[in-house]
Design a protein around this motif. Structure first.
Motif, PDB file in Angstrom:
ATOM      1  N   LYS A  72       0.759  -1.240   0.137  1.00  0.00           N
ATOM      2  CA  LYS A  72       0.043  -0.115   0.001  1.00  0.00           C
ATOM      3  C   LYS A  72       0.835   1.166   0.073  1.00  0.00           C
ATOM      4  CE  LYS A  72      -0.654   0.045   5.119  1.00  0.00           C
ATOM      5  NZ  LYS A  72      -1.398  -0.219   6.162  1.00  0.00           N
ATOM      6  N   GLY A  73       0.188   2.211  -0.377  1.00  0.00           N
ATOM      7  CA  GLY A  73       0.904   3.552  -0.394  1.00  0.00           C
ATOM      8  C   GLY A  73       0.237   4.613  -1.502  1.00  0.00           C
ATOM      9  N   GLY A  78       4.934   2.884  -3.186  1.00  0.00           N
ATOM     10  CA  GLY A  78       4.419   2.385  -1.950  1.00  0.00           C
ATOM     11  C   GLY A  78       5.184   1.180  -1.266  1.00  0.00           C
ATOM     12  N   LYS A  79       4.996   0.811  -0.165  1.00  0.00           N
ATOM     13  CA  LYS A  79       5.516  -0.160   0.661  1.00  0.00           C
ATOM     14  C   LYS A  79       4.913  -1.545   0.375  1.00  0.00           C
ATOM     15  CE  LYS A  79       7.869   2.995   3.625  1.00  0.00           C
ATOM     16  NZ  LYS A  79       7.876   3.662   5.315  1.00  0.00           N
ATOM     17  N   GLN A 136      10.203  -0.680  -0.962  1.00  0.00           N
ATOM     18  CA  GLN A 136       9.647   0.341  -1.517  1.00  0.00           C
ATOM     19  C   GLN A 136      10.352   0.480  -2.929  1.00  0.00           C
ATOM     20  OE1 GLN A 136       9.302   3.893   0.601  1.00  0.00           O
ATOM     21  NE2 GLN A 136       7.954   4.857  -0.823  1.00  0.00           N
ATOM     22  N   TYR A 142       1.023   1.592 -10.376  1.00  0.00           N
ATOM     23  CA  TYR A 142       0.090   0.505  -9.493  1.00  0.00           C
ATOM     24  C   TYR A 142      -1.406   0.696 -10.070  1.00  0.00           C
ATOM     25  CZ  TYR A 142       3.762   0.025  -6.053  1.00  0.00           C
ATOM     26  OH  TYR A 142       4.756  -0.576  -5.441  1.00  0.00           O
ATOM     27  N   TYR A 168      -2.390  -4.040  -4.627  1.00  0.00           N
ATOM     28  CA  TYR A 168      -2.146  -2.895  -4.059  1.00  0.00           C
ATOM     29  C   TYR A 168      -3.210  -2.141  -3.589  1.00  0.00           C
ATOM     30  CZ  TYR A 168       0.844   1.281  -3.850  1.00  0.00           C
ATOM     31  OH  TYR A 168       1.444   2.612  -3.265  1.00  0.00           O
ATOM     32  N   ASP A 170      -4.218   1.640  -2.997  1.00  0.00           N
ATOM     33  CA  ASP A 170      -3.632   3.011  -3.066  1.00  0.00           C
ATOM     34  C   ASP A 170      -4.582   3.876  -2.005  1.00  0.00           C
ATOM     35  OD1 ASP A 170      -3.451   5.757  -3.630  1.00  0.00           O
ATOM     36  OD2 ASP A 170      -3.452   5.525  -5.743  1.00  0.00           O
ATOM     37  N   THR A 172      -3.955   6.821  -0.847  1.00  0.00           N
ATOM     38  CA  THR A 172      -3.932   8.284  -1.100  1.00  0.00           C
ATOM     39  C   THR A 172      -5.059   8.697  -0.713  1.00  0.00           C
ATOM     40  OG1 THR A 172      -2.483   8.011  -3.077  1.00  0.00           O
ATOM     41  CG2 THR A 172      -3.284  10.027  -2.742  1.00  0.00           C
TER      42      THR A 172
END
Lengths: 179, 138
Positions: A72-73, A78-79, A136, A142, A168, A170, A172
């Motif tokens: 996620k990220g 992201g990581k 990362q 993604y 993944y 996101d 944000t």
């Protein structure tokens, strides 16, 4: 097997029938009829205790694949977190992103996005120890390739099968990416 | 076969040496020792090729040219071969007869492969451990 692309074959992408030190590094695998990487030609080989004796020529010593916990990220950065349970040592964890997950639930790897070393710590049992990792990648689209997978490679050049894939997330908060 | 490179150099940066390997009825690349060899394939490198992929010069795009079986099949460990070798020597010592190490049926290389790397009998290295290049980490 290093770099390059292995796509659309009717069987597996890379099939290691037997033998060790068969490294698979940075290869893009997509749309193959079988697994992306298949050790011993037996389909997905479940993780077991790598410290137990294996048949002398078992494919890449049946190295366990990593377990991915989260991915996620932001939109493009992201990581990826997870762990590898195996014999003590330092392992290279490769990260891949794809537009779809293989029907088996493991792999494949449409794009290789590098990786990082993971070293086993003191947490373990029965000869196996946990090597946690958080990676990362520099930049990943993604949105078009949200399915993340990973492989492990030991110092002797044995590469595992693909991990199960996770999607993944996101996370944000703001549409403009200021998170 | 041993110490063979198919494709583009040690680091994948020799682009002129890459190959497009596609549309084979069997596997794309099979790397193994010959059926009767005692020292099987080892230390081979398949670098930066396009396997199962073709290229359309009109559209300048890669296209699906999947092979009929696995893209790459690797088999033939030296340790198994050495074990068989020891068995063979022992059988000879006992006065028995052994014609040669045989692979199991499921280890037979696909003879329809597009690229079939084999070790011919004249290239066998008996009574000797194959040399291994130093292992490097990525």
């Amino acid at each position: 097997v290093t770099y390059g692309s292995i796509y659309y074959n009717a069987g597996t992408g890379i099939r290691v029938v037997n033998g060790q030190h068969n490294a698979v590094h940075g290869v893009a695998l997509l749309g193959n009829g079988g697994l992306g990487i298949d050790l011993a030609g037996a389909g997905v080989t479940a993780n077991d205790n790598d410290s137990l004796p294996q048949p002398v020529d078992y494919a890449n010593r049946g190295l366990n694949f990593p377990l991915l916990d989260s991915a996620k990220g932001g939109h493009n950065s992201g990581k990826i977190s997870g762990s590898l349970l195996t014999t003590p040592g330092t392992y290279w964890i490769s990260i891949y992103a794809s537009n779809a997950c293989d029907p088996s639930g493991h792999g494949e790897g449409m794009y290789y996005f590098g990786g990082a070393f993971a070293t086993t710590g003191n947490l373990g049992a029965n000869g196996q120890f946990l090597a946690p990792f958080t990676i990362q990648p520099a930049f990943v689209d993604y949105a078009s390739t949200p399915f993340i997978t990973a492989t492990a490679e030991d110092a002797d050049g044995n590469t595992s099968e693909f991990s199960s894939c996770i999607q993944y997330v996101d996370d944000t908060v703001f549409a403009n990416g200021f998170d | 076969v041993h110490d063979v490179t198919i494709g583009g150099g040690n680091f994948g940066d020799d682009y002129d040496r890459r190959n497009l390997i596609g549309s084979a009825t069997g596997g794309g690349v099979v790397v193994d020792g010959a059926t009767d060899t005692l020292v099987a394939g080892h230390d081979n490198h398949i670098v930066n090729n396009f396997i199962g992929v073709g290229y359309n010069g009109n559209t300048n795009a890669f296209v699906d040219r999947g092979n009929g079986a696995a893209g790459i099949t690797l088999a033939g460990p030296e340790r198994r071969a050495l074990q068989l070798h020891r068995v063979q020597r022992r059988l000879r010592h006992l006065g028995d007869e052994q014609s040669g190490a045989r692979q199991r049926a499921d280890q037979q290389p696909d003879r329809r492969a597009a690229v079939l790397v084999r070790q011919w009998p004249g290239q066998r290295r008996r009574h000797r451990l194959p040399e291994r290049a130093p292992t490097t980490t990525p």
